[in-house]
Scaffold this motif. Structure first.
Motif, PDB file in Angstrom:
ATOM      1  N   ASP A  58      -3.713  -6.199  -3.615  1.00  0.00           N
ATOM      2  CA  ASP A  58      -4.687  -7.707  -3.162  1.00  0.00           C
ATOM      3  C   ASP A  58      -5.853  -8.090  -4.066  1.00  0.00           C
ATOM      4  O   ASP A  58      -6.900  -8.942  -3.212  1.00  0.00           O
ATOM      5  CB  ASP A  58      -5.357  -6.858  -2.382  1.00  0.00           C
ATOM      6  N   GLU A  76     -12.190 -11.176  -6.083  1.00  0.00           N
ATOM      7  CA  GLU A  76     -12.045 -10.861  -4.331  1.00  0.00           C
ATOM      8  C   GLU A  76     -10.695 -10.817  -4.212  1.00  0.00           C
ATOM      9  O   GLU A  76     -10.240  -9.390  -4.858  1.00  0.00           O
ATOM     10  CB  GLU A  76     -12.015 -12.317  -3.419  1.00  0.00           C
ATOM     11  N   THR A  78      -7.987  -9.745  -0.808  1.00  0.00           N
ATOM     12  CA  THR A  78      -7.218 -10.572   0.278  1.00  0.00           C
ATOM     13  C   THR A  78      -7.034  -9.383   0.863  1.00  0.00           C
ATOM     14  O   THR A  78      -5.328  -8.514   0.124  1.00  0.00           O
ATOM     15  CB  THR A  78      -6.434 -12.133   0.063  1.00  0.00           C
ATOM     16  N   SER A  79      -6.702  -8.641   2.250  1.00  0.00           N
ATOM     17  CA  SER A  79      -6.312  -7.825   2.769  1.00  0.00           C
ATOM     18  C   SER A  79      -4.691  -7.721   3.346  1.00  0.00           C
ATOM     19  O   SER A  79      -4.805  -8.984   3.623  1.00  0.00           O
ATOM     20  CB  SER A  79      -6.863  -7.211   3.859  1.00  0.00           C
ATOM     21  N   SER A  80      -3.701  -7.256   2.511  1.00  0.00           N
ATOM     22  CA  SER A  80      -2.322  -7.205   2.884  1.00  0.00           C
ATOM     23  C   SER A  80      -1.940  -6.347   3.786  1.00  0.00           C
ATOM     24  O   SER A  80      -0.542  -6.625   4.513  1.00  0.00           O
ATOM     25  CB  SER A  80      -1.399  -7.814   1.716  1.00  0.00           C
ATOM     26  N   LYS A 115      -7.264 -11.406   5.598  1.00  0.00           N
ATOM     27  CA  LYS A 115      -8.948 -11.843   5.542  1.00  0.00           C
ATOM     28  C   LYS A 115      -9.735 -11.468   3.975  1.00  0.00           C
ATOM     29  O   LYS A 115      -9.099 -10.421   3.471  1.00  0.00           O
ATOM     30  CB  LYS A 115      -9.974 -11.443   6.358  1.00  0.00           C
ATOM     31  N   THR A 116     -10.729 -11.933   3.213  1.00  0.00           N
ATOM     32  CA  THR A 116     -10.265 -12.185   2.059  1.00  0.00           C
ATOM     33  C   THR A 116     -12.118 -12.140   2.094  1.00  0.00           C
ATOM     34  O   THR A 116     -12.993 -12.254   2.758  1.00  0.00           O
ATOM     35  CB  THR A 116     -10.761 -13.257   1.490  1.00  0.00           C
TER      36      THR A 116
END
Length: 143
Positions: A58, A76, A78-80, A115-116
């Motif tokens: 992520d 950054e 980004t939630s997976s 979301k990031t």
């Protein structure tokens, strides 16, 4: 017969133990320690992630320099994940043999799925670092 068996057992025990002697430990005097290969004692300690799982996939990191001194890395995450989660992003500046010469971390809490979040990690790096090793864990982080 019992006396011979006991005597034989004791003899074996004594002889077997005779070859076992304490070996001298390697010298740890200051003259024998290469300070360029020893992790600094003041590395920051990241918080504990409860029920931690890895999520380095992520993570996207910017340039990570390994020179001694203050270093800053932007990135950054980004939630997976399928649900909201807390994340711990760490960067360890290490030598080629794995000694940690600097460490920084960022806590990102309550990140929604997909979301990031952008972040910056700053750390003081000791001489000798040759690489940056990122890590990401998610779970629950208590403040």
């Amino acid at each position: 017969m019992k006396a011979i068996t006991i005597t034989a057992a004791l003899t074996l025990l004594v002889l077997g133990g005779a070859g076992c002697s304490a070996t001298s430990a390697p010298s740890t005097s200051a003259a024998s320690i290469d300070p360029g290969r020893v992790s600094p004692t003041d590395l920051p300690t990241p918080p504990t992630v409860q029920e931690a799982q890895g999520a380095v996939r992520d993570l996207t990191l910017g340039e990570c320099k390994t020179q001694a001194g203050k270093q800053t890395v932007s990135g950054e995450l980004t939630s997976s994940q399928a649900e909201r989660a807390d994340f711990l992003v760490t960067i360890s500046w290490t030598t080629s043999t794995g000694d940690v010469m600097g460490r920084g971390f960022k806590v990102i809490q309550n990140l929604k799925p997909g979301k990031t979040k952008k972040f910056v990690i700053t750390a003081t790096v000791a001489a000798g670092a040759t690489q940056c090793v990122p890590g990401v864990e998610f779970g629950t982080i208590e403040k």
